[in-house]
Structure formats: structure tokens, C-alpha cells
Design an enzyme around this catalytic site. Structure first.
Site, short mmCIF file in Angstrom:
data_model
loop_
_atom_site.label_atom_id
_atom_site.label_comp_id
_atom_site.label_asym_id
_atom_site.label_seq_id
_atom_site.Cartn_x
_atom_site.Cartn_y
_atom_site.Cartn_z
N LYS A 124 0.80 -1.22 0.00
CA LYS A 124 0.00 0.00 0.00
C LYS A 124 0.84 1.27 0.00
O LYS A 124 0.41 2.29 -0.53
CB LYS A 124 -0.94 -0.01 1.21
CG LYS A 124 -1.99 -1.13 1.15
CD LYS A 124 -3.10 -0.79 0.19
CE LYS A 124 -4.12 -1.91 0.05
NZ LYS A 124 -5.09 -1.64 -1.04
N GLU B 15 -9.65 6.66 2.83
CA GLU B 15 -10.47 5.62 3.43
C GLU B 15 -9.58 4.42 3.71
O GLU B 15 -8.51 4.31 3.10
CB GLU B 15 -11.58 5.20 2.46
CG GLU B 15 -11.21 4.07 1.49
CD GLU B 15 -10.14 4.46 0.46
OE1 GLU B 15 -9.93 5.67 0.26
OE2 GLU B 15 -9.51 3.56 -0.12
N SER C 33 1.67 -9.60 -0.71
CA SER C 33 1.26 -8.19 -0.70
C SER C 33 1.43 -7.53 0.66
O SER C 33 1.58 -6.31 0.75
CB SER C 33 -0.18 -8.04 -1.18
OG SER C 33 -1.05 -8.78 -0.37
C1 LIG Z 1 -1.88 -6.91 2.36
C2 LIG Z 1 -2.97 -6.54 1.42
N1 LIG Z 1 -3.06 -7.17 0.27
C3 LIG Z 1 -4.05 -6.87 -0.61
C4 LIG Z 1 -5.00 -5.93 -0.31
C5 LIG Z 1 -6.09 -5.70 -1.29
O1 LIG Z 1 -6.14 -4.42 -1.84
P1 LIG Z 1 -5.76 -4.23 -3.35
O2 LIG Z 1 -6.51 -5.25 -4.12
O3 LIG Z 1 -6.12 -2.84 -3.67
O4 LIG Z 1 -4.32 -4.46 -3.48
C6 LIG Z 1 -4.92 -5.22 0.89
C7 LIG Z 1 -5.87 -4.18 1.25
O5 LIG Z 1 -5.87 -3.63 2.31
C8 LIG Z 1 -3.87 -5.55 1.78
O6 LIG Z 1 -3.75 -4.93 2.96
#
Ligand SMILES: Cc1ncc(COP(=O)(O)O)c(C=O)c1O
Ligand SMILES: Cc1ncc(COP(=O)(O)O)c(C=O)c1O
Lengths: 300, 429, 429, 300
Positions: C104, C126, C397
Site C-alpha cells: 500500500k 479511506e 502483498s
Molecule cells: C496486504 C494486502 N493485500 C491486498 C490488499 C487488497 O487491496 P488491493 O486489491 O487494492 O491491493 C490489501 C488491502 O488492504 C492488503 O492490505
């Protein structure tokens, strides 16, 4: 156990005496029973009674634990004793007073950690501690966290004041290390029956036998400790070639039981004396068996 | 630059010190039960061969795994707002970005890998803040080694998320109930386990403490911090830093942050210890309300080494105290004790209040939530910035996620400018 | 390689798509209240100048701060034990090592910096899982921008540590009580704030959603993930990966992980959505027990863009559900909707159980505790490894520290092989 | 407010009619009072009574909110109404039934979000929704999340079925954007009095005046909304040049109060009617003042 021939060679080499004549004497005729208690557990007065009970029970040498806050070589049982003794206000000064006050026949060995020895007195270094130990009549020291490599200053002080310096030999101690230790040791060598820390275990490991075999060539008494709790253990160990048995946790268990169940000091002392008799008797049975086994001419 | 610039006379060579004999002047050594000596000799041999000699490419694999698994190199970041605040360039060495959230992985990964090279089948470790424990648990999972972690019961309660993380990584966490249930007791307990299992088990000590070869080996594993920082500082600032500041518990962060600079006489080295609530000591109770063993301790022998200790006049080890579990230790690495005696390292103590303020200050002004251990370094920076040179490197030894509960509790007791309102969180988070 | 290898016919050029007009085939656009349009036009202009045109060296500063403050590049790590388990090379793109613990920050730092370049004086955002909120709060503290974060009340309760972290960074966290109190409601509420404050405030949207230019801009900021991964894969494996797997909530992680590979027809792209408890939908209650908008959603207009949505037959937006707050969103980025329709991206749904198992598996075998969002990608890997090619990249992620409470609660309800005993933790950690 | 000359120029350009003759008529003679309520708040039956009360209170046009689950342009008051209506079971089908059942004189405009329009019926796109809207007699649409740029399909459908398409103009809408909107708008333009979302605020901002000034050159009625809650506001706004006033939150507040305090439907309806009368009267006073101000020949 290897063949009789090998044993025979060691039996030739009689344990040599160290600085302390009384310790030497303790191992001179028959197996030595060497009990351990933490001094001041659970309080000064009871502790006096308990140590005297060991003496009455037939102790040949008594190891007196001077409690250190970080007893890294001890298992939970002795650790508990150390904590109780420290909470009861035991200090090195009071320890020495205790030794002076004690009315026993057996020679006394102080078991403690190096920091207490090093810190005692006004100047750094072990000398003043040993001097004081000699003054109160202690005959030797065991310092489980002091390896032979770091022992020169303490060794010198012990020699100066006529104390023995006992070293521990572990099942893993071999070769060069073993030689280095055997050069430093005097009085008796503390043969650790198994790996780990102190604590009562129910059997005698093969490793004890192996250790005794390794030590056969050295002419110093071999006292085996770690895990001995019954007369039968004592018998087997001595039959296996030990010159003495060291018993700690099994005795401390009795003290701990007394604390937990609020037993009168006399009752606890009686049990300590009784277990001592059993252990001593076991050791003597073992010795008799070993002597019978060996050629008549070999018997000491 | 100030009083510390007089340290240019320091002994050399820094990196060789202690490698052969484990001695740092009067400090160091191998004060351990005989049962451990063979293992320690085996380890010393392995250290020489694999770490110093790169046998079988050990160091190559270590560095590669530190990069890929650990996330090295970590950045040396210029802290814009702090630089402005203090009127000098402040750089942050970002060990908080290392996998697991603290510098601890540098050492844990090195030792677990070494254990593998040595053919050991099991890993044990002690932990205080839980950072070394989590780092070891992560390294053990990564390298497929069964792992047991000893942790004081009190620390377990202070650091439950870390306990959970270790378990998630498949480690067995054993509570230590002896004493006050902190790091000191956990170390003793781990030594006990090791004494019984020494043949197939490696003990991953968590700091530059313990018997030789641990202090040099852990330093060598952690030295990557200052090796990188030195190069990065020259690259970014065009020059060596004037000062390096690092918090000291056992001292692995400190030695890691200092190692490559020890021979640079112009670089002042500040070891920041936990001043706790006060530097006064309660002899009768055996309690030091601080963990400032470099600053206030005396020579003694603990956990395998001769070093500076918090001890009473008899030589009994004191119960230390700090707001941060990771600094809450009565001893310190022998090499640090030596460097302090030599005048090469300046020991300083920062109390709980100043550390907590440092925590909030860094969170608010730089967007970095530091570990409470780390926060002590920022407490020092705030109190002594005027005495420092133009280019200051502070090691951010870890991130603060593990400390949120403690921060809530401790902040709620105090009145700290700029801290958020705690009322929503005092029930627990 | 399998069914997905048919995607080699994909449209080009991937990176230019949507930049000019915000349209991805039938998806995208700017469906916002008129009051926001001037701000959106201003932002579009700023995006063109600063992001695409590197005016005033914006992109240089962004990349430098991402490196120094954020910790980029993140490693591409070969996962030894997973590679063995699945009989193919598994590489992990370690966004969990980024400052703040998730991908993020790439976007948050980019947008907060952009707001500074635009002369804005205040940031709003948000957040769902709290990861975008914490990233924004960190970036705002770092860049000295006042910041307000809207967060659903239910999410606040699920992610208290993240709420605390945002506050530590000096952000104001405003609970949103409307609806079910999750991300969807928080986005609506942030839009309301923006509508009132648009002149001096920038709204930092947390994913590749919302009106143009957000989807392209967030993708461009997040693209650094795949730009690095592509180079790293070629460096390590000597070749492009055969597959890239990334979890998708709004889709910023997915688009960031895919962007540089979209034009590489040989690379199969798997977007893993939250399958929740089931893919069945309760029309009457307006509840989708999943968040699989790519897989199970239909075209519609939400939060400023035409895209795929979870909606009932009337067009009312459903309440989505997932074990992971960060995936718990009824919409998805319009570019992903487009790429799925084109056959370039394969959408897959992984349910709560499989995600939780993935969480425990990665923690135990690789020493990496992933976010529950991320864990879905490992659920997919476990279920479909046989269908994948030889070189698989999975984007980690984020890290799982924020999820420990949820993991305890959810694990305790189930019987998961290899999970630690939860009994010690069920009272809370 | 700028000089009279400027105002005079706009007064020349009479608001043009759109597709709906009734809406055009509503703005033709005197200021239009345009109330808003969310349909189905808090239930179908009460909602019927409330809308009819607005009509009795003098509504010239009525905006009927078709509730959408994500009302991003609404403030907390109308959001609350939308939530109540959705919980009360309101759907697009029932909305159309509601409109059919309603017995009012004022022309009706549907206010909703684009997704509901887009999704309605069997095929995607807005046409079928508009067709159905025309069938039930709706005269226009307001879609707050549909900007002029995306409005072509809906614009076409509205033209096909004779509905007006009302657009919102914000205080920030200027230049090219304003022109683009003014090309698309019909019926009336919704002049947003201030930034932000809907909600009752107590004063009339300068920005309203500025907006009206910007719109002066366009010949479409200008209805001002956002923040009008009293007759006095209405008066000032109309005196300032507005052709109508749009009131939502102040009316929804009365409905919400009825729900909270469990008031009888008739009592709530009475209050809605009373506030409507006050607002309408205020608007007329404002109009009278403006007409008196202006040159006699200018009065409509
Ligand atoms: C660790 C992590 N992976 C994935 C996501 C999913 O969001 P996005 O699809 O925008 O990457 C989030 C959202 O908070 C997240 O914290
Ligand atoms: C973040 C952090 N910093 C510093 C320390 C102190 O340890 P050491 O002095 O060994 O670096 C710890 C110990 O846990 C820690 O977690």
C-alpha cells in the site's frame, strides 16, 4: 563395560591425594558418599540441622551450595533450593558463618558460581574468597561455570590456602579437554553421569560407564553425580567403578517436600539421614561386589 | 563534534579483536559448565571455518539469504523533519525494515544456517522482547529446523503477539517461570536445555553475549548494519558520519552498528542504554530500576563471559528494569564493555520517559513507529543533539508493532506532548 | 502451462491504456458528483504533468523516497520449501517488507507526494484493513501533511492495532457507522468529505478504483512491483515467469503485480479474489458471502467508475464478505474488469478456509507470516499448482501482524492441519 | 452582489422550457418550491402521505429520491433516510408503483444514482429505466453521480421519452465544464449552494451568489439547493436571483424526528406541510423583493 583386563590397569592407579588431607582420607578406604544441599534452604537454622543430618547419615564429604542468582548448571530442583535460600537471605558472608557454626565430621566443599568468588572481598579476583573459605575450614571448591582454561587464578589461590579444586567431567569431555581438566583437578573429579543439568533421574546411563573408562588412567578419585536418588543406583554406580557418589536433587527434594507440606525440621532431617544411610549402604554394597569381582590381590 | 572526538587514539584492528581467543582486554572468555565446552569448541571451529573462512560458501549463502529472505540492504534514510529539528543531518539506518521487524534476523539467520552447516538437528533460543525469538523462529521455519524458544513468563505477557508469531512459524515456546521471568532467566534456562542436548542442538544466542565464540560471531553477523551504513553514508553525505547512535541491550544492535566504524577514529559511537525509571539501585531488593550495565554496571561473570553487569555487592545479579523488554538485561556484550573502558564507545542512559517521548516523536514526525528499544536512541538524540556533529546516523533497530500494548499502558500513565489520546485503547487492542 | 497460455493474443500497449481518457473498454470513467469534477480535472492534469511527465522531478523524488523511506526494491525470493512442495520454482515478491508492511505504501507515498506538489494542505483517505490507512498516515507524517482517515466501525474493531498506528502517526481516524461499517461505506464517507473540502484537500484513494485518473495513477505507482519483479525474475531464473499470482481486493496489488507483464503474452496472470464462505449470494439480504467481483460480479457503476460489482438484480451494492478486511470490497478496478473480459487475466476465487490454511502453511514452511489478503494467493497455489508453469511468482502483498486477532478467532473455529494450538490466545493477544 | 446592470441582462433571458411542459410551467410564473423526500422513508404508506403533504404545502416540483445503497453525494440526514427506506423494502419496482399511486399536482422528478438506472430492466443501459419512468408519469431525472461527460445515453433516452435531465452545478463549476453541463441540462439546473454533501446548514454562502452570477447568461431556470431550511433562507436565495429553491434535509429531518419519537403519520405530514408553506412563502417574498428591485418592465 569393557573387559576385566582394562579395569585391572586402573585399579592399580590408586586415587592420588590433593591439597586437602581430609578429602583424600574420605576416598581412601571404601566408596565416598558425597551429599549436596543448598545452604540456607529454606532458612539458616533448618539448613544447619539438615546438613548435620547428612553427616549423621554417613556423609564422607559434604558439598555445600552457596546460592547464586543465575544457577545455569542446575536443574529445576536445585534451582528451587537456590531461590528459597536467596529469599531466606543467604549471602556469602552468612554462608561462611554457617560453615563456621556447622558441627560435622565430614570435610566440606563449597559449590558455587564464579561471579560470587570473583566479587567477594574488596579487590577483584578469587584470592580473598579462598582465603576466607580456608579460614572457616572449607576443604575444597566446585565451580561449575569455571572451565579449566579460566581457572589459573583460582587454582593458585586454592594451592596457596590448601583447598582442593574439584572439576566436573561431562560425558562429552574427551581428549585434550580431558587432559587439561585432569591437570587442574584435585581432591576428586566430579563425573557427570549424563548430559544436562542436575536433577534426579531413575537410571544410570551407559555414558557413566564410558566416562569412568576414559578416566581410568588418571589417579584421582572419581565421584559420580547427576541423577542418583536410591541405594540401588548408588550400588550400581560404585559397582561400575566409581570411587564415590554425589547426590543432590534427591536430598533437595526432601527439603522441598518439607517446605511444601510444612513439616517440622526434625522430621525432614530424619528423612535426610535415612536416605543418606540408604545411599551409603548402597555404595558399600557396590564396592563389595566390585572388590569380590576383582582379583583378591587388587582389593583395597 | 565534542568530547568524543578524543577517541581517535583507539586500538586497532577492530574487526579482528576477539576472533582468536574470545578475549576483549579483561572481558570475554568461556565461563560455562563443562558439558557445554565440547559444543562450544565445535562451534568455535565452525565459526572459524564457515564464518571467517567462508568454507562451502557459507558466507555467500548467508548474504544471499539475508538479501532475499531478509530484505537487505536496508536503507540509510535521511530523516527530513528530524534534520530540521536538530539543525544537523540525521540519517536513519532502517533495520526496522528487515524481515521480522528488527535487526535480530541478521544474527538469527546466520546462526540457524551455521547450525545447518554443522549438521545440527535442532535449534534453541532465548528471547526477551520476543524479537530474537521471532527472528529465530522465522529463520528456523525458512531453513526447516525444529526450534524451541525459551521466554520469561513476564515477557510472554508483555509480548503476546510475538509469542503467537513464533508459534505460527512452528516453534515451540516454553515459558520460564523462574525469577522475575525475563530475559536473564530465559538465557539460564536455554543454557540448561543446551547442557542436556548439546550434541544435536545449536543454541542461537540472541546478542553479542555469552561465551566465546558468540560475542564475535554475533557481532560479525550483525556487522552488516554498519558495513552498509558506512558505504551508504559516504555515498549520500559524501563523508563518514560524525556520530553513530544505537541502543544497547545485550549489544548486538550496537556492535552491529559500530563494527565497521570502530577503526574510524573520527566517528563518535554512542551506546544508549535503558535508564529505566532511575539510575539509583535498590541493593536490598536486588533491583536495578534500569538496564544500564555499561553505564552503571561492574565487572563480573555472567552467562559465560566476563563483562559489565548489574550486580549487588555480593555478586548476585540484579533484576534489571526497562520499559522495553529487549533492553531489560543485566549484562552486556564483553566487547562493548571493553570499548567503553577504552573510551572508544560512550555509554549513555536514557530513561523510560525520554524513550517514550522519543517513540511518539519519531512516529509523529517521520512516520516510523520504532520499537521501544530503538526509541531510547531518539531520546538521546533529543537530549544531546547539540553535542553531536553534523552527520548523525541513528540505527532504527526495530519497529514498534510489538510494543503497542506497552505504549498504550505507559503513555496513559504520563502526560506526553503530541501523543494521541489513549482512552480508546486502554481496554486493550 | 495450461488454459491461460491462450492469452498470448492480448491487446497492447498495456501501460498506455487508460492514461488519456480513463477508459478501459467499457469500464472506467468518472461517475462522481459535480462538486468533485474540478478536483478530478486538477488531479488529472497533475497526474499528466508530474507522474507521466516527471515535472519538477516528481517521479525522481517519488522513487528516491520509495527506496529510502519505503525500503525498495523489495526482494524476489525463491521459496525453497514451497518450490519443493509444488515441484516448480516458486518465487515470492516480498511487498510485506515494504515500510508499513504492505504494498500500500507505493501508492500512498506517491499520492501524498503528489498532493504536496499540487499545493494541497490536507490529506484524506479511506481504509478497510487499515493497511492503506496506515500507509497513508505514515506517508503523511513523513511529508508533514495533516491527514484524516475514514474507517468503518466494524473494520476498526477488526483492526485496532492499525487504528492505533495511524493515530501514532498523527492522523485523525474517523469511524464510519453507516451500513455494515466496512470499506465500501468508508469510501462513500471519504467522498463526502472530499466533496466539501475539495479545494485544499487531496483524497488518497487506496486502490485502482474510483474515477479517472485514480485507476491509472494508482496502477502506475504500484507498477514498481512488477517492474522490479520482471527484472529480478529474468536475473534469477534467466527467464520470464510462467505465472504471476496476486490477490485482488480493489486490485492495486494485482495491477501492480501484473502491469509490467501484461504485454508479455507468455505470462499467465492470476487474480485471486476472496471466495469468502461460498460463492452463492443471498439476494434477499443483499449479502454476498464473498468479495469475488471479477469472478462473480456484474457490470455497474460504483464509487466513480464503471466496473464489475457485487450487486443485486436492482443494482443495489451487496455487502461483501471475506475473512480479510482488505479484500472485503464489492467492486474492483476497472482495468482488471477489462483484462478479465479480454481473457488476459484469469480471475479465481479462494475461500476463507483455503486462505487460512495458506496463511498457516506459509508461516510454518517459509517463516513468512502473510496478511490474510495475501494468504488467498497461497490458497490458490495449493489448489492449482499442477496447472501452473515452471516459474511462478506470487506477490506477498503484506505481512500478517495486523491479522493476528482474526487468525486466532478464525483458526479456533476450524481444524487446520499444522496450525498451532490456539487455546492460549483465544482470550485475546 | 454585482451591479444591477448585470442582473438586468439575465432577467432578459427567460428560463427556457425543456422536454417537460409541466416542469417548465412550474418555473414559469414565480419562484418554484422544489422539495425532496426519499421514497419509502420510513415505509411505503407513510411516504405516500408525506409526499402528498409536500404537494399540499405548495410544491411546484417534487424530487423523489429512489434510494441507492451508496449515496455518495448525500450528507448524514438524507443518508439516514435512504437507509430507512432500503430497510423498509424500497426497490425500483416499488418506487415506480409508488409514483403511479401518488396523488399530487406537482410534476415529479426522480433523484437517484446511475447504477440503479443502468441496471434496471433486462438489458444494460439507461433506456428501459427512462421508458418506465415516463410510463409512471415522472417528468425528469437528477443523477448526482452522472457527469455531463458520461450522460449521452441517458440524455438520449430522456429526449426520446420526453423527460428532463437536471444537472447539478457546484460552486467550483466554471468555464468549459459549466458549458458542457449547460448543453446537457434541461428542465432546471440544480445550483449547489455550497461545497459538500446535502444537509441543512443555517446560512447562505456568498458562493451561491457567485454561482448564480456565472449562470446568468444561460436561459434555464436555476433552482438553488443544499442548506436551505427556513422561509428566511428561501427568501434570501430567491431575492438573490434564484428561480427556485430545492429543500431536502430540512424536510427529511421532520421525517426522522417522526421515526425517532414515534409520531403519528398525520402529525409528521402536517409538519411537512407547514414547513413547505413557510418555505414557499419565503420564496415568494424573495421574488417580490427582487421584482420590486428590478425595473417594472422586467417583472415576470
Ligand atoms: C496486504 C494486502 N493485500 C491486498 C490488499 C487488497 O487491496 P488491493 O486489491 O487494492 O491491493 C490489501 C488491502 O488492504 C492488503 O492490505
Ligand atoms: C528492536 C530491538 N532493539 C534492540 C534490542 C536490544 O538487543 P541488542 O542490544 O542485543 O541489540 C532488541 C532486543 O530484543 C530489540 O528487539
Amino acid at each position: 563395560m569393557p573387559g576385566d583386563e582394562e579395569r585391572a590397569t586402573t585399579d592399580d592407579a590408586a586415587p592420588k591425594t590433593g591439597n586437602s588431607a581430609t578429602i583424600a582420607a574420605a576416598f581412601a578406604d571404601g566408596p565416598a558418599y558425597v551429599p549436596y544441599l543448598a545452604v540456607g534452604d529454606p532458612d539458616y537454622e533448618s539448613s544447619l540441622a539438615y546438613v548435620e543430618a547428612l553427616d549423621r547419615g554417613g556423609a564422607d564429604v559434604i558439598e555445600l551450595g552457596l546460592p547464586f542468582s543465575e544457577p545455569i548448571a542446575e536443574g529445576p530442583t536445585i534451582q528451587g533450593a537456590v531461590v528459597r535460600a536467596l529469599e531466606g537471605g543467604m549471602t556469602p558472608d552468612r554462608f561462611f558463618a554457617f560453615v563456621e557454626e556447622l558441627d560435622v565430621d565430614a570435610p566440606l566443599v563449597c559449590m558455587t558460581y564464579y561471579n560470587l568468588i570473583y566479587q567477594w572481598g574488596d579487590s577483584d579476583g578469587p584470592r580473598s574468597f579462598v582465603e576466607r573459605a580456608a579460614e572457616v575450614g572449607l576443604q575444597g571448591l566446585v565451580v561449575p561455570d569455571l572451565p579449566a582454561e579460566e581457572a589459573d587464578p583460582l587454582r593458585e589461590a586454592c594451592d596457596e590456602f590448601g583447598l582442593d579444586l574439584v572439576f566436573i567431567v561431562a560425558p562429552t569431555t574427551e581428549g585434550e579437554r580431558l587432559e587439561r581438566i585432569m591437570e587442574q583437578v584435585s581432591g576428586y573429579v566430579y563425573v557427570q553421569a549424563r548430559l544436562g543439568t542436575t536433577g534426579a533421574k531413575s537410571d544410570v546411563s551407559d555414558r557413566t560407564t564410558e566416562s569412568l573408562d576414559r578416566l581410568r588412567g588418571y589417579d584421582v578419585p572419581k565421584a559420580v553425580g547427576f541423577g542418583i536418588s536410591t541405594g540401588e543406583h548408588a550400588e550400581r554406580i560404585v559397582a561400575g567403578g566409581a570411587d564415590g557418589i554425589i547426590v543432590g536433587s534427591a536430598l533437595v527434594d526432601i527439603v522441598a517436600d518439607g517446605v511444601e507440606n510444612d513439616r517440622p525440621t526434625a522430621a525432614v532431617a530424619e528423612r535426610l539421614e535415612a536416605l543418606s544411610r540408604e545411599l551409603k549402604a548402597g555404595a558399600e554394597r557396590g564396592f563389595a561386589a566390585r572388590t569380590a569381582d576383582a582379583a583378591p590381590g587388587d582389593a583395597r | 563534534m565534542t568530547e568524543t572526538s578524543t577517541t581517535e587514539t583507539t586500538t586497532r584492528p577492530g574487526r579482528e579483536r576477539g576472533r582468536e581467543d574470545g578475549k576483549f582486554g579483561r572481558y570475554g572468555g568461556q565461563y560455562v559448565p563443562e558439558a557445554l565446552m565440547p559444543a562450544i569448541e565445535e562451534l568455535t571451529d565452525a565459526y572459524r571455518r564457515y564464518v571467517l573462512g567462508n568454507e562451502d560458501g557459507f558466507m555467500d549463502e548467508f548474504r544471499e539469504r539475508l538479501a532475499d529472505f531478509g530484505g537487505r540492504p536496508t536503507p540509510l534514510q535521511r530523516a527530513g523533519r528530524l534534520s530540521e529539528r536538530y539543525g544537523r543531518e540525521v540519517y536513519l539506518k532502517r533495520e526496522d525494515l528487515l524481515h521480522g521487524g528488527a535487526h535480530k534476523l541478521n544474527n538469527a539467520l546466520g546462526q540457524v544456517l551455521l547450525a545447518k552447516y554443522m549438521g545440527k538437528e535442532r535449534i534453541i533460543a532465548e528471547t526477551g522482547a520476543g524479537q530474537h525469538g521471532t527472528a529465530t523462529a522465522m529463520a528456523a521455519a525458512h531453513l526447516d529446523m525444529p526450534c524451541t524458544i525459551y521466554m520469561g513468563e513476564r515477557d510472554i505477557n508483555r509480548q503476546r503477539p510475538n509469542v503467537f508469531r513464533m508459534k505460527l512459524n512452528g516453534s515451540d515456546v516454553k515459558p520460564v517461570t523462574a525469577g522475575r521471568g525475563t530475559l536473564k532467566e530465559a538465557i539460564s534456562e536455554t543454557m540448561r536445555d543446551w547442557a542436556a542436548t548439546v550434541e544435536d542442538t545449536h543454541y542461537v544466542i540472541g546478542s553479542v553475549v555469552g561465551p566465546h565464540p558468540f560475542p564475535v560471531m554475533v557481532r560479525d553477523f550483525q556487522a552488516v548494519i554498519s558495513e552498509e551504513a558506512r558505504e551508504q553514508a559516504i555515498g549520500k553525505a559524501g563523508d563518514l558520519p560524525t556520530d553513530v547512535i544505537a541502543c544497547a541491550g545485550g549489544g548486538s544492535n550496537t556492535m552491529g552498528s559500530f563494527a565497521a566504524f570502530v577503526d574510524d577514529g573520527s566517528v563518535a559511537l554512542h551506546a544508549v542504554e535503558a535508564g529505566g525509571s532511575t539510575l539509583e539501585v535498590d541493593e536490598a531488593a536486588g533491583v536495578a530500576p534500569n538496564s544500564a550495565s555499561l553505564y552503571a554496571g561492574e565487572e563480573g561473570v555472567l552467562h559465560g563471559a566476563r563483562t559489565k553487569l548489574l550486580q549487588d555487592s555480593h555478586g548476585q545479579i540484579m533484576e534489571s528494569h526497562s520499559i522495553s523488554s529487549g533492553l531489560d538485561y543485566a549484562g552486556v556484550g564483553p566487547e562493548l564493555a571493553y570499548l567503553v573502558d577504552e573510551g572508544r564507545v560512550t555509554p549513555v542512559a536514557v530513561d523510560d520517559d525520554a524513550a517514550l517521548e522519543g517513540f511518539h516523536r519519531l512516529s509523529r514526525t517521520e512516520g516510523i513507529i520504532p520499537a521501544l528499544e530503538t526509541a531510547h536512541a531518539f531520546g538521546f538524540l533529543e537530549e544531546h543533539a547539540d553535542e553531536l556533529g553534523d552527520r548523525v546516523v541513528v540505527t532504527v533497530s526495530g519497529r514498534g508493532d510489538k510494543d503497542l500494548e506497552s505504549v498504550i499502558e505507559e503513555t496513559d500513565k504520563r502526560d506526553i506532548a503530541g501523543a494521541p489520546d489513549m482512552s480508546m485503547f486502554t481496554g486493550g487492542i
